[in-house]
Scaffold this motif. Structure first.
Motif, mmCIF file in Angstrom:
data_model
loop_
_atom_site.group_PDB
_atom_site.id
_atom_site.type_symbol
_atom_site.label_atom_id
_atom_site.label_comp_id
_atom_site.label_asym_id
_atom_site.label_seq_id
_atom_site.Cartn_x
_atom_site.Cartn_y
_atom_site.Cartn_z
ATOM 1 N N PRO A 302 46.907 -23.365 6.552
ATOM 2 C CA PRO A 302 46.038 -22.203 6.731
ATOM 3 C C PRO A 302 45.451 -22.525 8.139
ATOM 4 N N ILE A 303 45.150 -20.997 8.396
ATOM 5 C CA ILE A 303 44.773 -20.757 9.820
ATOM 6 C C ILE A 303 43.482 -19.889 9.759
ATOM 7 N N ALA A 304 42.428 -20.579 10.739
ATOM 8 C CA ALA A 304 41.071 -19.577 11.176
ATOM 9 C C ALA A 304 41.246 -19.332 12.519
ATOM 10 N N ALA A 305 41.398 -17.729 12.813
ATOM 11 C CA ALA A 305 41.750 -17.237 14.166
ATOM 12 C C ALA A 305 40.641 -16.462 14.598
ATOM 13 N N ILE A 306 40.153 -16.446 15.701
ATOM 14 C CA ILE A 306 39.187 -15.347 16.287
ATOM 15 C C ILE A 306 39.668 -14.129 16.220
ATOM 16 N N ASP A 307 38.763 -13.266 15.754
ATOM 17 C CA ASP A 307 39.117 -11.967 15.310
ATOM 18 C C ASP A 307 39.462 -11.105 16.371
ATOM 19 N N CYS A 308 40.682 -10.807 16.668
ATOM 20 C CA CYS A 308 41.174 -9.874 17.659
ATOM 21 C C CYS A 308 42.426 -9.163 17.251
ATOM 22 N N VAL A 309 42.856 -7.972 17.995
ATOM 23 C CA VAL A 309 43.767 -7.431 17.331
ATOM 24 C C VAL A 309 45.246 -8.096 17.449
ATOM 25 N N PHE A 310 45.307 -9.006 18.655
ATOM 26 C CA PHE A 310 46.609 -9.773 18.839
ATOM 27 C C PHE A 310 46.752 -10.769 17.669
ATOM 28 N N ARG A 331 30.841 -21.116 8.891
ATOM 29 C CA ARG A 331 31.031 -20.728 7.454
ATOM 30 C C ARG A 331 32.401 -20.797 6.989
ATOM 31 N N ILE A 332 33.550 -20.404 7.765
ATOM 32 C CA ILE A 332 34.848 -20.564 7.370
ATOM 33 C C ILE A 332 35.248 -21.823 6.952
ATOM 34 N N ILE A 333 34.617 -23.046 8.033
ATOM 35 C CA ILE A 333 35.088 -24.037 7.657
ATOM 36 C C ILE A 333 34.613 -24.905 6.198
#
Length: 410
Positions: A302-310, A331-333
């Motif tokens: 699973p991946i938590a990524a910073i929210d950007c269009v890329f 919170r995601i952690i």
């Protein structure tokens, strides 16, 4: 497009070369290079020499070493110009240039009416690590790419849209690829994890350079705020001691749960650490398709990524997205640590996306088709007139008004 029988002589310019040890450009050059060579093309990769290394060929590619200057600010562009001149001497059919910072060499190819393409990477002028002069330079070379090159390779749809909206410049979208991790023995896996004091699925992983736009400091702060029993491992570092890198070290020293092993280049070691992580944090916020993100997808975690269009484009929204704040990532952690079933489904979807879309065979096919197209005797693709230079330099007053990116408080 039906492939032609003619084998092409292809120069790959603007990377640190092969074997790939560093970023996405080097990996791309190696992965498409050896595949193109295997298909019968002559591939020349211009490389920087490390220590006493001297290879005449590597995986079927010809390796040409370029002298290095001791002046870091101009070393890359100097190497690109030498590479371009040498490739002109070799009479290459196609000149593939990587990195918008090297775009001034396009003047040479236009002057001699040579066939070329350029992959500009992301938006370098937005990187917080650069000073004002560097940001002005990156904005200027972006204009060169947009106005002077008829053959732009965008590594994501978002980058392609940016060039079209900002400059009305057309581009070909060719992303990066990733390899599915090779399997290692159970004993080797246990030995690698034990070396770093890790247990399967009991740690969070991030692999990145210690730069503000990659947000490793935010990751540490969010990890501490989440207050879980997990560990955090951040693989990477900084090329030199910076105040930001010092902050990371100081924040990590607040607990023995944060592991900073430095750079790791062994693919087997990296794959084991990737595959056994609970989830991966991707904090890179500037650029198109990111190779480290693709490899995390290939690892099936699973991946938590910073929210950007890329990042949303690359993952097709299959993951968790956080804004640039400690509370958002913390919170995601906590959500993923509570065995959220969505995490496993997201991971499975991303793995399928690697297999069907972000694989190196498909990427190589796209580059090969582009190179075949460029090799055709089409005068409209031979280059634009030098009048474009005046259009670019006319915009320099605008470039000088570029301000430093705003750094949000974590």
């Amino acid at each position: 497009m039906e492939k032609q029988a003619k084998a092409l002589k292809i120069a790959l310019i603007g990377t640190r070369g092969v074997p790939a040890r560093h970023g996405g450009f080097e990996t791309c050059a190696e992965e498409i290079g050896w595949r193109l060579a295997e298909r019968g093309h002559q591939v020349i990769v211009y490389s920087k020499r490390y220590k006493k290394e001297h290879l005449s060929s590597y995986r079927g590619m010809q390796v040409v070493y370029i002298p290095r200057l001791p002046f870091k600010g101009i070393e890359t562009l100097f190497a690109a110009f030498l590479s371009a001149l040498h490739s002109l001497f070799l009479k290459c059919d196609i000149h593939m240039v990587f990195d918008s910072a090297n775009s001034p060499v396009l003047y040479l190819f236009n002057f001699f009416r040579k066939k070329y393409a350029i992959n500009p990477d992301g938006l370098g002028w937005k990187r917080e690590k650069w000073g004002r002069i560097a940001r002005i330079y990156y904005k200027w070379v972006e204009h060169i790419v947009a106005h002077f090159s008829p053959n732009i390779v965008a590594d994501s749809k978002a980058i392609s849209n940016y060039y079209e909206n900002e400059y009305h410049a057309q581009s070909t979208v060719i992303e990066y690829g990733a390899e599915l991790p090779a399997t290692v023995s159970k004993e080797q896996e246990e030995m690698i994890l034990a070396k770093y004091g890790l247990q399967p699925y009991s740690y969070i992983l991030q692999i990145t350079r210690f730069e503000p736009e990659n947000n490793p400091l935010l990751t540490i702060k969010a990890f501490l705020a989440a207050q879980t029993d997990l560990k955090l491992m951040i693989i990477g570092g900084a090329s030199k001691k910076t105040p930001y890198a010092k902050q990371i070290q100081q924040e990590a020293e607040r607990t023995d749960k944060v592991i900073l092993p430095g750079f790791i280049y062994d693919k087997d070691v990296l794959n084991v650490i990737w595959q056994n992580s609970l989830f991966y944090v991707h904090g890179n916020s500037v650029g198109g398709t990111n190779p480290a993100l693709l490899q995390a997808m290939a690892a099936g975690r699973p991946i938590a990524a910073i929210d950007c269009v890329f990042n949303r484009e690359t993952m097709n929204n299959n993951g968790y997205f956080f804004d640039r704040s400690v509370s958002s990532l913390a919170r995601i952690i906590q959500i993923i640590n509570n065995d959220n079933l969505d995490a496993k489904q997201y991971a499975a979807n991303n793995l399928k996306r690697i297999e069907s879309h972000y694989n190196w065979e498909r990427i190589t096919n796209l580059y090969e088709n582009l190179f075949f197209e460029l090799s055709l005797p089409d005068l409209s693709k031979c280059g634009k007139r030098f009048s474009k230079w005046f259009q670019i330099t006319k915009e320099l007053p605008f470039l000088c008004r570029i301000s430093k990116p705003v750094v949000q408080n974590a």
